[in-house]
Design an enzyme around this catalytic site. Structure first.
Site, PDB file in Angstrom:
ATOM      1  N   ASN A   1      -0.826   8.438  -5.284  1.00 11.44           N
ATOM      2  CA  ASN A   1      -2.173   8.761  -4.817  1.00 11.44           C
ATOM      3  C   ASN A   1      -2.247  10.074  -4.031  1.00 11.44           C
ATOM      4  O   ASN A   1      -3.311  10.677  -3.942  1.00 11.44           O
ATOM      5  CB  ASN A   1      -2.735   7.587  -4.015  1.00 11.44           C
ATOM      6  CG  ASN A   1      -3.181   6.461  -4.941  1.00 11.44           C
ATOM      7  OD1 ASN A   1      -3.206   6.629  -6.156  1.00 11.44           O
ATOM      8  ND2 ASN A   1      -3.531   5.319  -4.385  1.00 11.44           N
TER       9      ASN A   1
ATOM     10  N   ARG B   1       0.841  -1.198   0.000  1.00 10.53           N
ATOM     11  CA  ARG B   1       0.000   0.000   0.000  1.00 10.53           C
ATOM     12  C   ARG B   1       0.878   1.251   0.000  1.00 10.53           C
ATOM     13  O   ARG B   1       0.524   2.269  -0.569  1.00 10.53           O
ATOM     14  CB  ARG B   1      -0.924  -0.006   1.218  1.00 10.53           C
ATOM     15  CG  ARG B   1      -2.054  -1.004   1.103  1.00 10.53           C
ATOM     16  CD  ARG B   1      -3.022  -0.858   2.254  1.00 10.53           C
ATOM     17  NE  ARG B   1      -4.109  -1.818   2.151  1.00 10.53           N
ATOM     18  CZ  ARG B   1      -4.073  -3.035   2.653  1.00 10.53           C
ATOM     19  NH1 ARG B   1      -2.995  -3.460   3.284  1.00 10.53           N
ATOM     20  NH2 ARG B   1      -5.114  -3.847   2.535  1.00 10.53           N
TER      21      ARG B   1
ATOM     22  N   HIS C   1      -4.481   0.723   8.284  1.00 10.93           N
ATOM     23  CA  HIS C   1      -5.066  -0.157   7.275  1.00 10.93           C
ATOM     24  C   HIS C   1      -3.907  -0.650   6.416  1.00 10.93           C
ATOM     25  O   HIS C   1      -3.525  -0.019   5.443  1.00 10.93           O
ATOM     26  CB  HIS C   1      -6.082   0.611   6.423  1.00 10.93           C
ATOM     27  CG  HIS C   1      -6.667  -0.218   5.330  1.00 10.93           C
ATOM     28  ND1 HIS C   1      -7.480  -1.305   5.569  1.00 10.93           N
ATOM     29  CD2 HIS C   1      -6.547  -0.147   3.986  1.00 10.93           C
ATOM     30  CE1 HIS C   1      -7.842  -1.849   4.422  1.00 10.93           C
ATOM     31  NE2 HIS C   1      -7.283  -1.166   3.453  1.00 10.93           N
TER      32      HIS C   1
HETATM   33  P1  A3D Z   1      -9.788   1.431  -9.899  1.00 10.75           P
HETATM   34  O1  A3D Z   1     -10.757   0.407 -10.337  1.00 10.75           O
HETATM   35  O2  A3D Z   1      -8.520   1.605 -10.655  1.00 10.75           O
HETATM   36  O3  A3D Z   1     -10.554   2.848  -9.853  1.00 10.75           O
HETATM   37  C1  A3D Z   1      -9.903   4.036  -9.557  1.00 10.75           C
HETATM   38  C2  A3D Z   1     -10.547   5.118 -10.394  1.00 10.75           C
HETATM   39  O4  A3D Z   1      -9.995   6.371 -10.009  1.00 10.75           O
HETATM   40  C3  A3D Z   1     -10.292   4.955 -11.904  1.00 10.75           C
HETATM   41  O5  A3D Z   1     -11.521   4.877 -12.600  1.00 10.75           O
HETATM   42  C4  A3D Z   1      -9.511   6.210 -12.265  1.00 10.75           C
HETATM   43  O6  A3D Z   1      -9.823   6.708 -13.565  1.00 10.75           O
HETATM   44  C5  A3D Z   1      -9.954   7.164 -11.171  1.00 10.75           C
HETATM   45  N1  A3D Z   1      -9.073   8.296 -11.004  1.00 10.75           N
HETATM   46  C6  A3D Z   1      -7.719   8.326 -11.055  1.00 10.75           C
HETATM   47  N2  A3D Z   1      -7.277   9.580 -10.876  1.00 10.75           N
HETATM   48  C7  A3D Z   1      -8.375  10.364 -10.714  1.00 10.75           C
HETATM   49  C8  A3D Z   1      -8.557  11.738 -10.485  1.00 10.75           C
HETATM   50  N3  A3D Z   1      -7.520  12.586 -10.402  1.00 10.75           N
HETATM   51  N4  A3D Z   1      -9.813  12.197 -10.378  1.00 10.75           N
HETATM   52  C9  A3D Z   1     -10.883  11.368 -10.473  1.00 10.75           C
HETATM   53  N5  A3D Z   1     -10.752  10.047 -10.678  1.00 10.75           N
HETATM   54  C10 A3D Z   1      -9.518   9.550 -10.795  1.00 10.75           C
HETATM   55  O7  A3D Z   1      -9.369   1.200  -8.367  1.00 10.75           O
HETATM   56  P2  A3D Z   1     -10.297   0.628  -7.191  1.00 10.75           P
HETATM   57  O8  A3D Z   1     -11.655   1.196  -7.351  1.00 10.75           O
HETATM   58  O9  A3D Z   1     -10.113  -0.823  -7.093  1.00 10.75           O
HETATM   59  O10 A3D Z   1      -9.575   1.282  -5.927  1.00 10.75           O
HETATM   60  C11 A3D Z   1      -9.639   2.676  -5.719  1.00 10.75           C
HETATM   61  C12 A3D Z   1      -8.791   3.097  -4.527  1.00 10.75           C
HETATM   62  O11 A3D Z   1      -9.361   2.588  -3.325  1.00 10.75           O
HETATM   63  C13 A3D Z   1      -7.349   2.581  -4.560  1.00 10.75           C
HETATM   64  O12 A3D Z   1      -6.472   3.547  -4.023  1.00 10.75           O
HETATM   65  C14 A3D Z   1      -7.401   1.383  -3.638  1.00 10.75           C
HETATM   66  O13 A3D Z   1      -6.157   1.040  -3.120  1.00 10.75           O
HETATM   67  C15 A3D Z   1      -8.348   1.901  -2.585  1.00 10.75           C
HETATM   68  N6  A3D Z   1      -8.996   0.878  -1.751  1.00 10.75           N
HETATM   69  C16 A3D Z   1      -9.039   1.109  -0.411  1.00 10.75           C
HETATM   70  C17 A3D Z   1      -9.633   0.197   0.423  1.00 10.75           C
HETATM   71  C18 A3D Z   1      -9.677   0.453   1.900  1.00 10.75           C
HETATM   72  O14 A3D Z   1     -10.172  -0.369   2.639  1.00 10.75           O
HETATM   73  C19 A3D Z   1      -9.141   1.685   2.430  1.00 10.75           C
HETATM   74  C20 A3D Z   1     -10.196  -0.967  -0.104  1.00 10.75           C
HETATM   75  C21 A3D Z   1     -10.167  -1.162  -1.475  1.00 10.75           C
HETATM   76  C22 A3D Z   1      -9.555  -0.219  -2.308  1.00 10.75           C
END
Ligand code: A3D
Length: 311
Positions: A96, A89, A176
């Site tokens: 990020n 992470r 986390h």
């Molecule tokens: P993903 O499916 O790649 O979606 C991320 C989205 O963010 C994509 O559609 C990108 O186009 C968009 N994006 C990127 N930059 C920007 C920006 N500047 N403005 C607006 N949108 C943007 O990833 P995901 O949905 O699997 O995960 C998203 C985030 O959540 C990641 O950082 C993961 O690590 C995090 N996450 C956290 C947890 C927790 O429990 C804290 C759990 C799961 C995922």
């Protein structure tokens, strides 16, 4: 019927799944926004097509324009890069940070009174950064981490004991990530702590499985990371943030002396409601648990200092 307005930033796996659940549970009208053109619009249209099948009342709009997010009650930030296999992470830290900084600047401009629920990893650092750089009171900037980690602990306990999931109350606190602090003495099956039911080795194995639950999913998926349980955990928190009940959930909040921890965002049980973060519920921890919480906080502080975020 009018619904609260929830903006979900990031129309990826986590954001879009959370948006779908918000609609299915009829919790809010949703604005789904992403930097990618067409992605939030396409997913929103697909979900609007679902409406007559599932018969839900609220609506969803997809956009790339922050003006459409104006007046949101809650803004959920999932924008960012997901963790890839072999990536920690913390590898995500630099990439990020820039994304969260720019997203917060734009959402706060249009919804200065909203509650901001951060999800982007590395979570504890991103929430601190969002709080610090927005200048918003910590009461209205909060992170989702503990709900998911506790759910993974509950799963591990259910697998081990065979107990119905509804009888299990699990708690994981702290960072986390690898420095997570699952709390076995506060994790119960039918009211009995697992420390009174299982051997020390079994408890240690459950703690290990919980801590690396996210990595276990990443290794199986090969691309991307977990999203069903994260999205459900977001929705659990949004539900509490839209109510006056003062639900106590493990949430990533700014600690100001609780457990002897100062100026770090980290997951602990806390009451939340429509005004945001309320009182931190200080658990009656023993010396070992206290040391684990402080060690976890120290790893977060180190990451914050590497970004020069703390005074
Ligand atoms: P993903 O499916 O790649 O979606 C991320 C989205 O963010 C994509 O559609 C990108 O186009 C968009 N994006 C990127 N930059 C920007 C920006 N500047 N403005 C607006 N949108 C943007 O990833 P995901 O949905 O699997 O995960 C998203 C985030 O959540 C990641 O950082 C993961 O690590 C995090 N996450 C956290 C947890 C927790 O429990 C804290 C759990 C799961 C995922």
């Amino acid at each position: 019927m009018s619904y609260p307005k929830v903006t979900v930033v990031g129309a990826g796996q986590v954001g879009a799944t959370a948006a779908e659940l918000l609609l299915l549970h009829e919790l809010a009208d949703v604005v789904l926004i992403d930097i990618a053109e067409g992605l939030p619009q396409g997913k929103a249209l697909d979900l609007m097509h679902t409406r007559s099948v599932e018969r839900f009342g609220p609506t969803i709009a997809g956009t790339n324009d922050y003006a459409d997010t104006a007046g949101s009650d809650i803004v959920v930030v999932t924008a960012g890069l997901p963790r890839k296999p072999g990536m920690t992470r913390d590898d995500l830290l630099a990439a990020n940070s820039d994304i969260v900084r720019s997203v917060m600047f734009q959402v706060v401009e249009h919804s200065p009174e909203a509650i901001f629920l951060l999800v982007t990893n590395p979570l504890d650092v991103m929430v601190y950064l969002a709080h610090k750089e927005s200048g918003l009171p910590s009461k209205r900037v909060i992170g989702m981490g503990g709900v998911l980690d506790s759910a993974r602990f509950a799963f591990a306990v259910a697998e081990k004991t065979g107990a119905p999931i509804a009888e299990i109350e699990a708690l994981a606190c702290g960072a986390h990530g690898d420095a997570m602090v699952p709390m076995p003495r506060f994790t119960t099956v039918g009211g009995t702590p697992i420390t009174e039911m299982l051997s020390e080795e079994d408890v240690a194995a459950l703690v290990e499985r919980t801590t690396f639950g996210g990595a276990e999913v990443v290794a199986l998926l090969k691309t991307g990371s977990a999203f069903y349980a994260p999205a459900a955990s977001i929705v659990r928190m949004v539900r509490a943030l839209l109510s006056d009940e003062g639900d106590v959930v493990p949430a990533c909040v700014l600690l100001s002396g609780e457990y002897g921890i100062e100026d770090v965002y980290m997951s602990v049980p806390v009451a939340i409601d429509r005004t945001g973060v309320g009182a931190v519920v200080e658990l009656d921890v023993n010396a070992e648990e206290l040391a684990a919480l402080r060690a976890s906080a120290a790893t977060i502080a180190e990451a914050l200092d590497s970004l020069n975020l703390r005074d």
